[in-house]
Scaffold this motif. Structure first.
Motif: not given
Length: 134
Positions: A1-23
């Motif tokens: 989940p940490l790589p997904a958090l980094r990617a979501a923050l870098e892309e500023r993707s709301e959906e990916k961010w919520v999914d990654a934080v939840t995981r």
């Protein structure tokens, strides 16, 4: 989940961010571990990253029921603007106001907080255009 958090923050993707934080929360990562994982990306654009994260986690609106305490004197309950009412309204407004600094806090495009206090007789107080200078 940490790589997904980094990617979501870098892309500023709301959906990916919520999914990654939840995981990350479900898998037991704590705030320090998440902060350490995001440190490198935040260093590239601290204001943009903090603005994105704050927008994701701070509600855009708030509503609160503010009661004057039972221990108040009768004259305090009869006041139009009691101390407790003003404090409660300001606390609710500041709770939704973004805190990421801007170059000009008074500019038209800066987020501002507004509050209305409604009593038995209708709206008794309006606080408009509050903003943070920091």
């Amino acid at each position: 989940p940490l790589p997904a958090l980094r990617a979501a923050l870098e892309e500023r993707s709301e959906e990916k961010w919520v999914d990654a934080v939840t995981r990350a929360e479900r898998e037991g990562y704590d705030g320090d571990q998440i902060a350490n994982a995001l440190e490198e990306i935040i260093a590239k654009d601290p204001i943009g990253c903090h603005r994105f994260m704050e927008n994701m986690h701070r509600p855009p609106q708030a509503m609160a029921v503010i009661n004057i305490g039972q221990e108040c004197d009768e004259w305090e309950q009869a006041m139009r603007y009691s101390h407790e009412m003003i404090n409660g309204a300001l606390s609710s407004a500041w709770g939704v106001l973004p805190r990421v600094p801007r170059e000009d806090p008074w500019a038209d495009n800066v987020d501002k907080a507004h509050a209305e206090v409604v009593g038995n007789s209708g709206v008794v107080m309006k606080l408009n255009g509050m903003t943070s200078r920091y």
